[in-house]
Write an enzyme that holds these catalytic residues in place. Structure first.
Site, short mmCIF file in Angstrom:
data_model
loop_
_atom_site.label_atom_id
_atom_site.label_comp_id
_atom_site.label_asym_id
_atom_site.label_seq_id
_atom_site.Cartn_x
_atom_site.Cartn_y
_atom_site.Cartn_z
CG ASN A 403 -2.04 1.02 1.09
OD1 ASN A 403 -1.89 2.01 0.40
ND2 ASN A 403 -3.14 0.80 1.76
CG ASP A 404 1.70 3.05 3.66
OD1 ASP A 404 0.66 3.64 3.31
OD2 ASP A 404 1.86 2.53 4.76
CB THR A 405 5.89 0.29 -0.86
OG1 THR A 405 4.95 -0.75 -1.14
CG2 THR A 405 6.47 0.07 0.52
#
Lengths: 481, 97
Positions: A403-405
């Protein structure tokens, strides 16, 4: 006279063993730093540990006169403690899932910090004998670091293990933490400089309790996404604490091993923080993720779900597919099914590659370990720097449990808490599929713009089930021809 | 005895050694190496053993017992976990060869 020579032989064996252990540790770590020799490296270091631990039982021949009446009890206690600690850690280490490795490392690391603090505590609680100033100060500092590492690592373990959820913050926490730290340090130095190590029991106890509480306070506000950096930092802390207590005990093996880990761990922490484009100070003192919830506006567009089978068939007819795996893949234990799907695609002539973000999983390199477990060959696993230029040529990029990456906000949105973090450029692929359990946010609590993009479709469901559906869809297709 | 500057020399050289070992490591090995270095500071168990064997009161025995217990857990757990992680790299190498 006879007894004296036994003692001197014993102490010679101890010295030789510790010297060998120090050599084997450094040589083992050196071997561990290359993928080809890594597996033998840990065995070399393990041999060093075995030699040192067995040899240290020879200490029974050289105990001080005051300890003689306690000798038998002490030996039994030592053996029992060794067996319990070893037995518990050995079985738990064998059992633990690969996905849960980071929290186990945190737990074992905390235990090491606790052991260092215990050595310091014995020195500080001892009322008999004279203390000299420099070892005393080193004891206090080592105990402080060790105790912080113990309670801090335990919190890190509990957070990664899902036993404590969310972040815990109050207003002015940094001020409270700072006050707490300096109060603890001041008390420790008071014990060393004013009480000369003969402080009343309550004062020494208070020192240790304050240090433990500080470890908790320091770790509680840190979000789960930053935990790898924190664990690495505590790893370095424990190393330092061990090195310091080694100086107090006049044991060069502890000094060398502790300081090697202290510096190696510090460098590793800096490398990890760099991979996330954040400074270590930022990780520890910033309110990561907290501000994000309030500042973020509504996302434009909507999330478009798509059937897993359709997505699978679409990839079967693509010429280039890049897979961006994340921790969610590992949690769902889907890496084996994913590799099966990859092999199907490769059989159909699709060029498939894995794109690994430096902090994919929970620690740098964690995702490589998980993919290696599934048997994915090295040559299709690419680092972020090597693959980021290839996304615009890819027909499909599939994000599984990450997700964040892959959040483009890190590139574009200055108000985003993850702004500036290097990301995988999956949004540049012609078509993006995101395999995700539900509509929740990532580990950092930040909304992901990628999911709302026109070329993005969401495949909802457990990663393993999704992979099975994709495999079936592609298989039925080829069977029909 | 390891007083003053001798201790400082040991600390300095050990610190450089640690930096050198980690300095040129590919990122895929960061996790195993963190775990490996976590194992290495399990040597603290030796210090705890020394403290426990020289204990002269119940308090010291209790704290020493805890120290050995925790240190042994650090060493044994660190070893098993690191070994398991690195085993995977080994098997992949063989397949490739």
């Amino acid at each position: 006279m006879d007894n004296l020579s036994t003692a001197s032989i014993a102490s010679l064996i101890i010295d030789v063993s510790f010297f060998s252990a120090a050599f084997l540790f450094i040589y083992g770590l050196k071997r561990m730093s290359s993928p080809v020799t890594a597996a033998s490296g840990i065995r070399v270091a393990g041999l060093g540990m075995l030699v040192a631990v067995v040899a240290s039982f020879l200490y029974v021949f050289s105990v001080s006169d005051a300890a003689l009446p306690y000798r038998t009890t002490n030996v039994i206690l030592a053996a029992v403690a060794l067996i319990i600690g070893l037995g518990w850690a050995w079985t738990s280490g064998k059992k633990v899932e690969m996905t849960a490795m980071p929290q186990m490392v945190a737990l074992y690391n905390g235990m090491g910090g606790g052991a260092a603090a215990a050595i310091g505590a014995i020195e500080l609680f001892r009322t008999s004998g004279q203390h000299t100033l420099i070892p005393l100060v080193v004891t206090v500092v080592g105990s402080l670091i060790g105790a912080i590492s113990l309670s801090g690592s335990l919190i890190a373990w509990a957070k990664l293990d899902g036993r404590i959820n969310g972040v815990w913050r109050v207003k002015g926490l940094q001020l409270i933490n700072g006050t707490f730290f300096f109060a603890t340090l001041a008390l420790g130095l008071y014990i060393a400089f004013v009480e000369h190590g003969h402080a009343p029991v309550w004062m020494t106890a208070a020192f240790f309790i304050l240090a433990l509480i500080f470890g908790v306070l320091m770790t509680m506000p840190i979000g789960g996404a930053d935990m790898p950096v924190v664990i690495s930092l505590y790893n370095a802390f424990t190393g330092l604490a061990v090195g310091f207590e080694g100086f107090v005990l006049q044991n060069p093996a502890l000094m060398i091993a502790g300081m090697v880990v202290g510096s190696a761990g510090t460098l590793l922490t800096l490398l990890m923080a760099k991979a996330m484009n954040r400074s270590v100070a930022n990780v520890i003192f910033s309110n990561f993720g907290a501000a994000g919830d309030e500042e973020q506006g509504e996302m434009a567009g909507s999330m478009k779900p798509v059937d897993a089978g359709d997505a699978g068939i679409n990839m079967r007819y693509a010429s280039k597919v890049i897979i961006a795996p994340g921790y969610g893949l590992a949690v769902a234990q889907a890496q084996h099914k994913l590799f099966e799907f990859v092999k199907l695609l490769q059989d159909a002539g699709v060029d498939v590659k894995f794109a690994i973000h430096p902090v994919a999983g929970r620690m740098p390199g964690h995702m490589n370990v998980l993919l290696a477990e599934a048997g994915v060959p090295y040559d299709i696993i690419m680092d972020m720097e090597d693959i980021n230029g290839e996304f615009k040529e890819a027909d499909v990029a599939i994000v599984i449990g990450a997700n964040d990456t892959v959040n483009p906000a890190a590139r574009t949105n200055k108000s985003s808490p993850i702004y500036g973090m290097p990301i995988l450029n999956v949004d540049m692929a012609k078509q993006v599929y995101v395999v995700k359990r539900g509509q929740g946010k990532g580990y950092s609590g930040v909304e992901n713009e990628l999911f709302f993009k026109d070329n993005t479709n969401m495949v909802y469901g457990d990663a393993q089930k999704v992979m099975v559906q994709m495999i079936q869809a592609v298989k039925s297709l080829d069977g029909g021809h | 005895m390891l007083t003053g500057f001798v201790a400082l020399y040991i600390f300095m050289l050990a610190a450089f050694t640690g930096f050198e070992i980690i300095g040129r490591v590919p990122s895929i090995l960061h996790t195993p190496l963190m775990s490996g270095s976590n194992f290495v500071h399990g040597i603290v168990v030796v210090g705890a053993l020394f403290a426990l064997l020289n204990a002269t009161s119940i308090t010291e025995q209790v704290i020493g017992f805890l120290g050995v217990l925790l240190g042994a857990g650090n060493a044994a757990g660190g070893y098993v976990v690191t070994e398991r992680m690195l085993q995977m790299f080994k098997s992949s190498d063989k397949k490739k060869a």
